[in-house]
Design an enzyme around this catalytic site. Structure first.
Site, PDB file in Angstrom:
ATOM      1  NE  ARG A   1       1.657 -31.084 -19.422  1.00 30.20           N
ATOM      2  CZ  ARG A   1       1.960 -32.367 -19.207  1.00 30.20           C
ATOM      3  NH1 ARG A   1       1.067 -33.297 -19.329  1.00 30.20           N
ATOM      4  NH2 ARG A   1       3.182 -32.715 -18.870  1.00 30.20           N
TER       5      ARG A   1
ATOM      6  CG  ASP B   1      -1.923   1.136   1.102  1.00 32.48           C
ATOM      7  OD1 ASP B   1      -2.731   1.089   0.150  1.00 32.48           O
ATOM      8  OD2 ASP B   1      -1.894   2.070   1.929  1.00 32.48           O
TER       9      ASP B   1
ATOM     10  N   GLY C   1      -9.998 -38.699 -34.120  1.00 32.86           N
ATOM     11  CA  GLY C   1      -9.281 -38.284 -35.314  1.00 32.86           C
ATOM     12  C   GLY C   1      -7.833 -38.009 -34.997  1.00 32.86           C
TER      13      GLY C   1
ATOM     14  CG  PHE D   1      -3.728 -33.176 -33.551  1.00 33.66           C
ATOM     15  CD1 PHE D   1      -2.413 -33.391 -33.918  1.00 33.66           C
ATOM     16  CD2 PHE D   1      -4.046 -33.124 -32.190  1.00 33.66           C
ATOM     17  CE1 PHE D   1      -1.427 -33.564 -32.958  1.00 33.66           C
ATOM     18  CE2 PHE D   1      -3.069 -33.306 -31.216  1.00 33.66           C
ATOM     19  CZ  PHE D   1      -1.746 -33.529 -31.604  1.00 33.66           C
TER      20      PHE D   1
ATOM     21  CG  ASP E   1      -6.473 -37.417 -28.017  1.00 35.24           C
ATOM     22  OD1 ASP E   1      -5.650 -38.027 -28.738  1.00 35.24           O
ATOM     23  OD2 ASP E   1      -6.143 -36.827 -26.972  1.00 35.24           O
TER      24      ASP E   1
HETATM   25  O1  LIG Z   1       4.280   8.117  -8.500  1.00 29.30           O
HETATM   26  C1  LIG Z   1       3.409   7.247  -8.344  1.00 29.30           C
HETATM   27  N1  LIG Z   1       2.775   7.071  -7.176  1.00 29.30           N
HETATM   28  C2  LIG Z   1       1.840   6.120  -6.984  1.00 29.30           C
HETATM   29  C3  LIG Z   1       1.484   5.275  -8.019  1.00 29.30           C
HETATM   30  C4  LIG Z   1       0.443   4.205  -7.882  1.00 29.30           C
HETATM   31  O2  LIG Z   1      -0.487   4.569  -6.908  1.00 29.30           O
HETATM   32  C5  LIG Z   1      -1.172   3.409  -6.436  1.00 29.30           C
HETATM   33  C6  LIG Z   1      -1.242   3.496  -4.942  1.00 29.30           C
HETATM   34  O3  LIG Z   1      -2.437   2.954  -4.484  1.00 29.30           O
HETATM   35  P1  LIG Z   1      -2.531   1.630  -3.620  1.00 29.30           P
HETATM   36  O4  LIG Z   1      -1.289   1.408  -2.856  1.00 29.30           O
HETATM   37  O5  LIG Z   1      -3.801   1.703  -2.864  1.00 29.30           O
HETATM   38  O6  LIG Z   1      -2.610   0.480  -4.725  1.00 29.30           O
HETATM   39  P2  LIG Z   1      -3.719   0.191  -5.806  1.00 29.30           P
HETATM   40  O7  LIG Z   1      -3.301   0.760  -7.143  1.00 29.30           O
HETATM   41  O8  LIG Z   1      -5.077   0.566  -5.322  1.00 29.30           O
HETATM   42  O9  LIG Z   1      -3.611  -1.371  -5.966  1.00 29.30           O
HETATM   43  P3  LIG Z   1      -3.883  -2.493  -4.834  1.00 29.30           P
HETATM   44  O10 LIG Z   1      -4.750  -3.508  -5.519  1.00 29.30           O
HETATM   45  O11 LIG Z   1      -2.539  -3.010  -4.472  1.00 29.30           O
HETATM   46  O12 LIG Z   1      -4.587  -1.849  -3.669  1.00 29.30           O
HETATM   47  C7  LIG Z   1      -0.336   2.217  -6.866  1.00 29.30           C
HETATM   48  O13 LIG Z   1      -0.978   1.558  -7.938  1.00 29.30           O
HETATM   49  C8  LIG Z   1       0.959   2.865  -7.377  1.00 29.30           C
HETATM   50  O14 LIG Z   1       1.573   2.108  -8.385  1.00 29.30           O
HETATM   51  C9  LIG Z   1       2.146   5.447  -9.263  1.00 29.30           C
HETATM   52  O15 LIG Z   1       1.891   4.711 -10.253  1.00 29.30           O
HETATM   53  N2  LIG Z   1       3.110   6.426  -9.371  1.00 29.30           N
END
Ligand SMILES: O=c1[nH]cc([C@@H]2O[C@H](COP(=O)(O)OP(=O)(O)OP(=O)(O)O)[C@@H](O)[C@H]2O)c(=O)[nH]1
Length: 634
Positions: free
Chosen positions: A533, A88, A516, A518, A490
């Protein structure tokens, strides 16, 4: 490659990235990590004021995202992931946490706050190791965060709105993307740039190194110095053999006397005890060689014993006996299997040491995965493939030296028959035929879900699985796409023997079996052709015939789906598949770009490749240049 020791350890694991962020996916793909993407459904609504520091909020949100995915996968799918990664990213300015803007006004509010100031970008990351005990999800969580300072120039109203109207701010923390247009707003960056983009790769790699390849610590007190410096830079990972303990950090405890010195025991990642011999004459000083326990090499040396123990226990149906009743003593199993008590006890102990069984004073029991994958009756049983490995692949591999010298398959040495005769043999002898089909069915059952859901195939009304054998993939497809009708095509000898592999409650009308060849017969009509595969087994001339035929019957807009394990561009990962090549079939394993090139030669374009991180990857391409949107299914 400095990353290889860590990646090597992860290659057999089901790694899941619990994130919808395309940036995170790209950053991790770029370092060669193989993973599946399962975006989290966790809503980022934690109460910010309840956290003492902003990074704690980012870590907790990352943790909740990853746990939601781990729990969902554990409940919904049979295979619990081994590792789930969550992240995050937040921006903090004037003690306020900024996330993704909800609309343009919100983006304006954020960006004008950042104008002319320094702010911090925090990314919280969690790595969750998952396991399943008594059907309960168990987790071990590692987390960390990274902070990067970014300074914006003074932004004019005009520039701000121009940037907001570009649409870029909307899915980005703080309302800007430093890696793209948003870069023009930035005066300086102090710290990890990729952390701002959404994933602190450097810190993550160090964390993986700590977890998977920690430095070998001397536990012998009378050695004065550590002979290996601690791993605090990622670069020092280049020695693939200095891996000795698991992420749980087992500390060596047992000292054994040895004629040549002292053996210091520790546990490696597979829980196997390893010992390093420290020469007596060096005990007062530093010994370089003493520290290097070649545990990987020792494991490779012993690998054949482990494989054979698994094969024999499977062949003797020990996992079946224990699935019916447990715990059982060795003598009971020996009676059931008609084997010696002492031999059975040794084999059961070996299976316990390998983590396939559990042993208590009451006797032996299957682990959860033995019940699921090793007993022969399970829906996802690998029994068929294990028996094929024992009866067919093992004899071939005993002649590997000749195979390498001569560059050819060793059927004549292993089975006293030439390749052609042996191939015909599969369809002559009922026993061999059933064994081969059971092996193919095992793998197809286990991989069908990944193959069927790698792309959204709902717009295809008809599909034809060429060489579809028992129809395992066909049945999965009609489960997931109820409007689809699938033809399994197959050889007549195969089609005649499919009845025992059919699911009990099949929707008969949606799967049709057609006999058959292929290479020589007309192919059934379909919107989507499937080769699962198949390609890796045939020489180029045969592939030419097959792809030319498919291309000829494909209407524009029809597609071809190829399920194979896709090698990395260096063609050294995943090792399981590289090793498979040693069977010396006339076919070969290919990388993503090789599949793309091959398919383009036959008029297939818009190639998309999904690396599932599981046994089979999926390549989807379309006839001519008709562009159809195929979205991935989470
Ligand atoms: O300079 C940049 N700063 C941030 C980002 C992008 O911003 C988002 C941040 O959001 P979050 O952490 O909540 O992530 P989500 O995109 O919502 O994806 P999740 O499914 O993991 O919650 C993140 O995507 C950064 O890459 C950027 O691109 N540049």
């Amino acid at each position: 490659m400095v990353l290889s020791p860590v990646l090597g350890k992860l290659v057999s694991k089901r790694v899941v990235l619990a994130s919808a962020s395309p940036r995170r996916q790209e950053i991790l793909t770029n370092v060669g990590l193989r993973f599946e993407v399962v975006p989290s459904w966790f809503k980022e609504t934690l109460e910010k004021s309840s956290f003492a520091a902003p990074y704690e909020y980012a870590i907790e949100t990352a943790k909740q995202k990853a746990l939601e995915v781990a729990n969902r996968m554990h409940v919904k799918h049979l295979r619990t992931p081994d590792i789930v990664i969550g992240a995050d990213t937040i921006v903090t300015v004037d003690e306020q946490i900024l996330e993704k803007p909800v609309d343009k006004q919100d983006a304006y509010r954020m960006l004008s706050r950042l104008s002319g100031k320094e702010h911090s970008v925090f990314t919280g990351v969690v790595i969750i190791h998952c396991s399943s005990k008594d059907n309960q999800l168990e987790t071990e969580i590692t987390d960390f965060y990274e902070e990067t300072k970014v300074k914006f120039s003074d932004l004019s109203e005009e520039l701000l709105w121009e940037y907001i109207h570009s649409g870029e701010p909307m899915d980005k923390a703080g309302g800007y993307g430093i890696q793209a247009l948003g870069g023009m707003l930035v005066e300086y960056v102090h710290g990890d740039f990729l952390n701002v983009v959404g994933f602190p790769l450097n810190h993550f790699c160090k964390k993986l190194a700590e977890l998977y390849c920690p430095p070998l610590k001397h536990t012998i007190q009378h050695i004065k110095h550590d002979s290996i410096p601690s791993v605090d830079t990622f670069e020092s990972l280049s020695d693939g053999e200095s891996e000795s303990s698991s992420f749980k950090e087992h500390k060596g405890a047992i000292k054994l006397d040895s004629p040549s010195g002292v053996i210091c025991n520790s546990e490696n990642s597979s829980g196997v005890r390893t010992g390093s011999v420290v020469p007596l004459e060096n005990q007062n000083g530093v010994s370089d060689s003493a520290a290097k326990v070649p545990s990987k090499i020792l494991d490779l040396m012993d690998g054949f014993r482990a494989s054979k123990a698994l094969f024999v226990a499977s062949k003797l149906k020990m996992f079946d006996h224990l699935k019916k009743k447990s715990p059982l003593k060795a003598v009971d199993i020996a009676n059931e299997a008609g084997t010696s008590v002492c031999g059975t006890e040794r084999l059961l102990d070996a299976c316990t040491a390998l983590g396939l069984l559990e042993k208590t004073p009451q006797g032996y029991s299957n682990t959860d995965s033995a019940n699921t994958y090793l007993a022969s009756d399970g829906e996802y049983s690998l029994h068929g493939y294990i028996i094929h490995s024992n009866d067919h692949l093992w004899p071939l591999f005993t002649h590997l030296e000749s195979a390498v010298k001569e560059g050819s398959r060793q059927n004549h040495r292993a089975f006293g028959k030439k390749t052609e005769d042996l191939f015909n043999d599969y369809y002559q002898s009922q026993e061999v035929k059933q064994r081969f089909m059971a092996a193919m069915h095992s793998i197809a059952r286990l991989t069908a879900r990944d193959v069927a859901t790698a792309f959204d195939l709902s717009e295809f009304k008809t599909a034809c699985d060429l060489g579809g054998c028992t129809g395992a993939l066909a049945h999965e497809l009609i489960q997931i796409y109820p409007n689809m009708k699938v033809t399994v095509f197959d050889l007549p000898e195969v089609i005649a023997n499919t009845s025992c592999f059919q699911p009990s409650e099949q929707r008969v009308a949606s799967v049709t079996f057609v006999s058959g060849n292929f290479f020589t017969d007309d192919l059934p009509e379909a919107d989507l052709y499937i080769l699962s595969r198949v390609l890796h087994d045939w020489p180029d001339e045969k592939i030419h015939i097959l792809l030319k035929k498919i291309s000829a019957v494909c209407r524009p807009g029809s597609a071809l789906l190829v399920a194979e394990t896709v090698l990395d561009e260096q063609k050294i990962h995943p090792p399981r598949v590289v090793l498979q090549s040693l069977s010396m079939t006339e076919g070969k394993q290919r990388s993503g770009s090789e599949y793309k090139q091959l398919l383009e030669k036959y008029g297939f374009t818009n190639t998309q490749i999904k690396i599932t991180g599981n046994l089979l990857d999926v390549v989807l391409c379309f006839k001519k240049s008709v562009i159809l949107a195929c979205t991935e299914i989470a």
